[in-house]
Design an enzyme around this catalytic site. Structure first.
Site, PDB file in Angstrom:
ATOM      1  N   THR A 132     103.274  55.683  44.659  1.00 13.29           N
ATOM      2  CA  THR A 132     102.992  55.555  46.094  1.00 13.29           C
ATOM      3  C   THR A 132     101.898  56.534  46.522  1.00 13.29           C
ATOM      4  O   THR A 132     101.747  57.594  45.908  1.00 13.29           O
ATOM      5  CB  THR A 132     104.288  55.823  46.914  1.00 13.29           C
ATOM      6  OG1 THR A 132     103.960  55.919  48.292  1.00 13.29           O
ATOM      7  CG2 THR A 132     104.978  57.099  46.477  1.00 13.29           C
ATOM      8  N   ASP A 164      96.875  53.976  59.535  1.00 11.80           N
ATOM      9  CA  ASP A 164      96.268  55.286  59.263  1.00 11.80           C
ATOM     10  C   ASP A 164      95.213  55.096  58.172  1.00 11.80           C
ATOM     11  O   ASP A 164      95.142  54.040  57.540  1.00 11.80           O
ATOM     12  CB  ASP A 164      97.328  56.336  58.868  1.00 11.80           C
ATOM     13  CG  ASP A 164      98.249  55.865  57.747  1.00 11.80           C
ATOM     14  OD1 ASP A 164      97.787  55.101  56.888  1.00 11.80           O
ATOM     15  OD2 ASP A 164      99.440  56.252  57.732  1.00 11.80           O
ATOM     16  N   ASP A 210     100.880  45.680  47.403  1.00  9.95           N
ATOM     17  CA  ASP A 210     100.411  44.781  48.470  1.00  9.95           C
ATOM     18  C   ASP A 210      98.940  44.961  48.783  1.00  9.95           C
ATOM     19  O   ASP A 210      98.372  44.183  49.538  1.00  9.95           O
ATOM     20  CB  ASP A 210     101.211  45.013  49.761  1.00  9.95           C
ATOM     21  CG  ASP A 210     100.962  46.395  50.336  1.00  9.95           C
ATOM     22  OD1 ASP A 210     101.352  47.380  49.683  1.00  9.95           O
ATOM     23  OD2 ASP A 210     100.363  46.495  51.427  1.00  9.95           O
ATOM     24  N   ASP A 242     104.432  49.985  44.144  1.00 12.70           N
ATOM     25  CA  ASP A 242     103.951  50.635  45.349  1.00 12.70           C
ATOM     26  C   ASP A 242     105.165  50.812  46.278  1.00 12.70           C
ATOM     27  O   ASP A 242     106.210  50.187  46.068  1.00 12.70           O
ATOM     28  CB  ASP A 242     102.892  49.712  45.966  1.00 12.70           C
ATOM     29  CG  ASP A 242     102.598  50.053  47.404  1.00 12.70           C
ATOM     30  OD1 ASP A 242     102.250  51.202  47.674  1.00 12.70           O
ATOM     31  OD2 ASP A 242     102.750  49.152  48.260  1.00 12.70           O
ATOM     32  N   ASP A 264     105.309  51.399  50.463  1.00  9.66           N
ATOM     33  CA  ASP A 264     105.264  50.662  51.732  1.00  9.66           C
ATOM     34  C   ASP A 264     104.820  49.221  51.551  1.00  9.66           C
ATOM     35  O   ASP A 264     103.844  48.946  50.863  1.00  9.66           O
ATOM     36  CB  ASP A 264     104.291  51.342  52.707  1.00  9.66           C
ATOM     37  CG  ASP A 264     104.759  52.719  53.120  1.00  9.66           C
ATOM     38  OD1 ASP A 264     104.813  53.608  52.250  1.00  9.66           O
ATOM     39  OD2 ASP A 264     105.085  52.898  54.302  1.00  9.66           O
ATOM     40  N   ASP A 273     106.546  48.550  56.182  1.00  8.85           N
ATOM     41  CA  ASP A 273     105.550  49.574  56.461  1.00  8.85           C
ATOM     42  C   ASP A 273     106.164  50.776  57.178  1.00  8.85           C
ATOM     43  O   ASP A 273     106.708  50.632  58.270  1.00  8.85           O
ATOM     44  CB  ASP A 273     104.477  48.917  57.348  1.00  8.85           C
ATOM     45  CG  ASP A 273     103.195  49.672  57.329  1.00  8.85           C
ATOM     46  OD1 ASP A 273     103.155  50.736  56.692  1.00  8.85           O
ATOM     47  OD2 ASP A 273     102.233  49.183  57.949  1.00  8.85           O
TER      48      ASP A 273
HETATM   49  P1  IMP Z   1     102.029  53.330  49.798  1.00  7.72           P
HETATM   50  O1  IMP Z   1     101.923  51.965  50.423  1.00  7.72           O
HETATM   51  O2  IMP Z   1     103.391  53.559  49.187  1.00  7.72           O
HETATM   52  O3  IMP Z   1     100.923  53.596  48.814  1.00  7.72           O
HETATM   53  O4  IMP Z   1     101.951  54.441  50.987  1.00  7.72           O
HETATM   54  C1  IMP Z   1     100.811  54.621  51.792  1.00  7.72           C
HETATM   55  C2  IMP Z   1     101.158  55.356  53.036  1.00  7.72           C
HETATM   56  O5  IMP Z   1     101.704  56.641  52.779  1.00  7.72           O
HETATM   57  C3  IMP Z   1      99.945  55.657  53.908  1.00  7.72           C
HETATM   58  O6  IMP Z   1      99.562  54.576  54.687  1.00  7.72           O
HETATM   59  C4  IMP Z   1     100.423  56.840  54.762  1.00  7.72           C
HETATM   60  O7  IMP Z   1     101.043  56.356  55.935  1.00  7.72           O
HETATM   61  C5  IMP Z   1     101.458  57.522  53.899  1.00  7.72           C
HETATM   62  N1  IMP Z   1     101.047  58.846  53.396  1.00  7.72           N
HETATM   63  C6  IMP Z   1     101.741  59.977  53.560  1.00  7.72           C
HETATM   64  N2  IMP Z   1     101.141  61.001  52.921  1.00  7.72           N
HETATM   65  C7  IMP Z   1     100.041  60.508  52.331  1.00  7.72           C
HETATM   66  C8  IMP Z   1      99.021  61.107  51.527  1.00  7.72           C
HETATM   67  O8  IMP Z   1      99.019  62.306  51.191  1.00  7.72           O
HETATM   68  N3  IMP Z   1      98.044  60.273  51.098  1.00  7.72           N
HETATM   69  C9  IMP Z   1      98.034  58.951  51.399  1.00  7.72           C
HETATM   70  N4  IMP Z   1      98.964  58.364  52.145  1.00  7.72           N
HETATM   71  C10 IMP Z   1      99.977  59.134  52.625  1.00  7.72           C
HETATM   72 MG    MG Z   2     101.745  49.536  50.128  1.00  6.98          MG
END
Ligand code: IMP
Ligand code: MG
Length: 416
Positions: free
Chosen positions: A190, A343, A375, A154, A156, A162
């Protein structure tokens, strides 16, 4: 995205479910209550205290071995096509399939050495203790009974904080290069969903530049890293000749057969429905948020840098999830509604599809040889949770834990 605080919150939320983790925590609470001696005045390194700790350690280890045996029995039932009949299934009805054995007793011994769980007199084994024990158990299980051919990450909170970016000083970079050097494959899976490579280069620059500049990685090993964005919607491969290090891979080159049935009309209808539910929530809860509609996702995000409070985020996830689940289009198309920390997004598909695409892209890697690190593992409002359907998983709470986990994996693989 989940901060450490959010994981603690998640731990409370999961208390309401009969999860395996909580079950283990409950089992360990019994010897803690019976053996810990908070009222006795000991010198903290006295012989008396050491005897109590040794006794407690023994009891914890025995319980962990019993749980390990329950899981082995559950796996055997699966192999004999009687998955619903195991004792573990009776005890923990929500338990799913295990792709490998879990070496829980040895994992407990390892983590007890790190965290001194059995020496504590006032603080019982916590959910975080159990989470880390199960992570270690999974790594040992992978190293001893299988092999790790693919690691998916993953973004973030797992690779970087974050909303932050993967900068060149991030200690995860040499660990990921090590995986590639060993011939393993790497996928960044992601939710961040962009259709163009420069956006991902912006987020992952430190890592992508390190792969590009590496003189020890062969050209083939460099092809071992891919980025799957929007959970399961946009695929990019590494490109040594590109300024942004990545090249978009057209969908017809990687869509799984089941994904080919996802109709564009359905995608639009599902996102329209999700968007209207999000807009209603934004009004009803007076969210300081804007609505962002994309090709494969729709989300609410805070405007002017404000924070949306946790309860509002969770309410929004549950409303939109419920609305889409009850619709007919929601039964035709997989989707993922999740709380990103500040978000809420709804994506078409989910990370189980994203991980499966990575497995297929690299020639059909088995779930038992795949590890997803993330996470977000709460069943409600979390997106890494879905990867559990396609691979083994490790639940981390910070980028620093990911680094520790990769070093632990290296040791486990090296000693098996
Ligand atoms: P991850 O933790 O890498 O899965 O990223 C999640 C975060 O990506 C979300 O909380 C958003 O802030 C950001 N995000 C940006 N574009 C998108 C999208 O198209 N779908 C979902 N999350 C997005
Ligand atoms: Mg994450």
């Amino acid at each position: 995205m989940t901060t450490r605080y959010r994981v603690e919150y998640a731990l409370k939320a999961i208390t309401n479910t009969k999860s395996l983790l909580l079950n283990n925590q409950g089992l360990l609470a019994v010897p803690f209550v019976l053996h810990s001696q908070p009222t006795v005045t000991y010198q903290e390194n006295s012989e008396g205290l050491k005897t109590v700790a040794a006794d407690t350690y023994q009891r914890y280890a025995e319980i962990m071995r019993d749980v390990e045996n329950l899981i082995n029995d559950h796996i055997r039932h699966h192999e004999r096509n009687a998955p619903g009949k195991s004792k573990l299934k009776l005890l923990v009805p929500s338990v799913g399939n295990f792709f490998t054995k879990l070496d829980i007793e040895d994992a407990f011994k390892y983590q007890d050495n790190q965290r001194f769980i059995s020496r504590r007199r006032f603080v019982a084994p916590s959910f975080n203790d159990i989470r880390l024990i199960l992570n270690s158990a999974q790594l040992l299980g992978l190293a001893r009974s299988s092999d790790v051919e693919l690691v998916t990450f993953d973004g973030d909170v797992t690779l970087y904080d974050d909303g932050a970016c993967l900068t060149p000083d991030n200690p995860v970079i040499p660990r990921i290069l090590r995986l590639l050097e060993q011939g393993r494959k790497v996928g960044i899976v992601t939710a961040a969903g962009y259709e163009d490579a420069p956006k991902y280069y912006g987020r992952l620059q430190g890592l992508l530049d390190a792969v590009h500049d590496s003189s020890t990685l062969t050209a083939a090993q460099k092809q071992g890293i891919i980025v799957m964005g929007g959970e399961s919607n946009f695929l990019f491969r590494f490109d040594q000749d590109s300024d942004v290090r990545l090249t978009y891979v057209p969908r017809d080159e990687w869509l799984l057969d089941d994904m080919k049935a996802w109709a564009e009309d359905d995608i639009k209808e599902l996102l329209d429905l999700a968007e209207s539910a999000l807009r209603e929530c934004a009004t009803n809860l007076n969210l300081p948020a804007g609505v962002l509609r994309k090709d494969r996702a729709v989300g609410v995000y805070p405007v002017n840098g404000v924070r949306i409070n946790r309860e509002q985020l969770e309410e929004t996830v549950l409303v939109v999830q419920n609305t889409v689940e009850r619709s007919t289009v929601g039964s035709r198309l997989p989707f993922c509604a999740f709380n990103g920390g500040n978000d809420v997004f709804v994506d078409i598909g989910d990370k189980s599809w994203g991980v499966r695409v990575c497995q297929q892209y690299f020639g059909g890697i088995d779930p038992s040889k795949t590890l997803h690190i993330g996470d977000q593992f709460l069943s409600a409002g979390a997106n890494d949770f879905k990867a559990r359907l396609a691979s083994t998983t490790a639940w981390i709470a910070s980028p620093a834990e990911t680094v520790d986990l990769l070093d632990e994996l290296e040791t486990a693989v090296g000693s098996s």
